[in-house]
Design a protein around this motif. Structure first.
Motif, short mmCIF file in Angstrom:
data_model
loop_
_atom_site.label_atom_id
_atom_site.label_comp_id
_atom_site.label_asym_id
_atom_site.label_seq_id
_atom_site.Cartn_x
_atom_site.Cartn_y
_atom_site.Cartn_z
N SER A 1 36.16 35.51 41.97
CA SER A 1 37.47 35.01 42.33
C SER A 1 37.67 33.63 41.71
N PRO A 2 38.90 33.29 41.31
CA PRO A 2 39.14 31.98 40.68
C PRO A 2 38.99 30.83 41.67
N GLN B 1 36.89 32.54 26.27
CA GLN B 1 36.02 33.02 27.33
C GLN B 1 36.67 32.85 28.71
N THR B 2 36.21 33.62 29.67
CA THR B 2 36.70 33.50 31.04
C THR B 2 36.32 32.13 31.61
N THR C 1 33.38 37.32 27.36
CA THR C 1 32.29 37.08 28.30
C THR C 1 32.36 37.98 29.53
N THR C 2 33.53 38.58 29.76
CA THR C 2 33.67 39.52 30.88
C THR C 2 34.42 40.76 30.38
N PRO C 3 33.79 41.52 29.50
CA PRO C 3 34.48 42.68 28.89
C PRO C 3 34.86 43.76 29.89
N HIS C 4 34.17 43.82 31.03
CA HIS C 4 34.48 44.82 32.05
C HIS C 4 35.32 44.24 33.19
N GLY C 5 35.79 43.03 33.00
CA GLY C 5 36.61 42.39 34.03
C GLY C 5 35.84 41.32 34.79
N LYS D 1 40.56 37.25 38.98
CA LYS D 1 39.60 38.34 39.14
C LYS D 1 40.09 39.55 38.35
N GLY D 2 39.19 40.16 37.59
CA GLY D 2 39.57 41.29 36.76
C GLY D 2 39.92 40.91 35.34
#
Length: 310
Positions: free
Chosen positions: A163-164, A142-143, A155-159, A149-150
């Motif tokens: 920001s980290p 998972q992210t 958990t973030t299939p669309h990016g 970013k992106g």
């Protein structure tokens, strides 16, 4: 006989003493950066003159949490994000122990972020190694708080829309007195940084870049890296907070642009929490843990130390 009577004994230490007999071979994935942390730690501990009996390793949940299974010291495997409060309590109970806490980027900068901030603020005397692979590894990719970013994951299939987090800047703002970044691909630098962190009197934070070949295949392997102390392109004073802050900001930007900067970023000699508590008379010179082995010890209770509320 005390369990802590080996602390302070001087003898020759072999790094093999830190390899446990029951589970000597780590089960991390081939190519995992966690191997680099374990190797550097095993090399650093004997070089600073420590025996396994003088060290406590406290870990969180995740792939990094297996560290104390592969390191023959005192160990405590906590729940997710809680390695620092346990480490703090152990250090307060027995100041003679060298305490090393460890966790992943999700464990340390996410779930345990509050503990990270306040442990740094109070400047507890310990070393905190954060395995930063920009992803949650044990729970299957998972992210995480350090994912760029992106970044795409389950958990973030669309990016990733966020920001980290900036680990070095966060450590500085929170009050850590030794801050460094190293990488598993640079074992010699990693060993030296861990040695310095252990010898530092105060909260030492190491952001340790550890590649994850299984769940973060798109991430760089953190090569080539640049040691900011050895490069002629970077010149700043690690004892100057403003210069350190600017260098950290540049380092954190550069990572996601393809340039991996590592090295020491900030060192301060502010008294540790333990030193300040002793000066206030609120922390005994003799470890509290020793009282468990002394039948004649006089135990104090909080209600004996505080005045009754009126």
């Amino acid at each position: 006989m005390s369990a802590f009577n080996a602390i302070g004994d001087e003898r020759e230490i072999d790094r093999d003493e830190f390899t446990p007999g029951l589970e000597p071979q780590p089960t991390w994935c081939p190519g995992c950066g966690d191997f680099g942390v374990l190797k550097a730690l095993k090399q650093a501990l004997p070089e600073v003159g420590l025996t396994p009996e003088e060290v406590l390793t406290v870990t969180g949940i995740g792939c990094s949490g297996k560290l104390n299974s592969y390191l023959d010291t005192y160990g405590f495997h906590t729940i997710h994000g809680r390695s620092l409060p346990v480490a703090r309590a152990a250090k307060l109970a027995n100041d003679g122990l060298t305490v090393v806490a460890a966790g992943g980027d999700g464990d340390g900068y996410g779930i345990g972020g509050n503990h990270f901030m306040h442990t740094a603020r109070e400047n507890h005397d310990m070393t905190y190694i954060v395995f930063n692979n920009e992803v949650f590894g044990l729970t299957k990719g998972q992210t995480s708080p350090t994912s760029p970013k992106g970044h795409t994951s389950k958990t973030t299939p669309h990016g990733n829309a966020k920001s980290p987090i900036r680990p070095l800047s966060l450590a500085l703002t929170s009050g850590a007195t030794y801050i460094a970044r190293t990488a598993a691909v640079n074992p010699n630098q990693a060993k030296e940084i861990i040695k310095e962190a252990i010898e530092h009197d105060g909260f030492a934070h190491i952001d340790f870049l550890t590649q994850c070949p299984t769940w973060n295949k798109d991430a760089r392997q953190y090569v080539p890296y640049v040691d900011v102390q050895e490069s002629d392109d970077y010149d700043f004073d690690i004892h100057d907070r403003k210069e350190a802050q600017e260098m950290m900001f540049e380092t954190e930007n550069a990572l996601y642009e393809g340039t991996v900067l590592t090295g020491r970023y900030f060192v301060d000699e502010r008294p540790s929490y333990q030193q300040q508590k002793k000066e206030l008379g609120e922390m005994p010179e003799e470890p509290l843990a020793e009282r468990y082995f002394d039948d004649d010890a006089e135990w104090e209770r909080s209600y004996d130390l505080l005045e009754r509320h009126k």
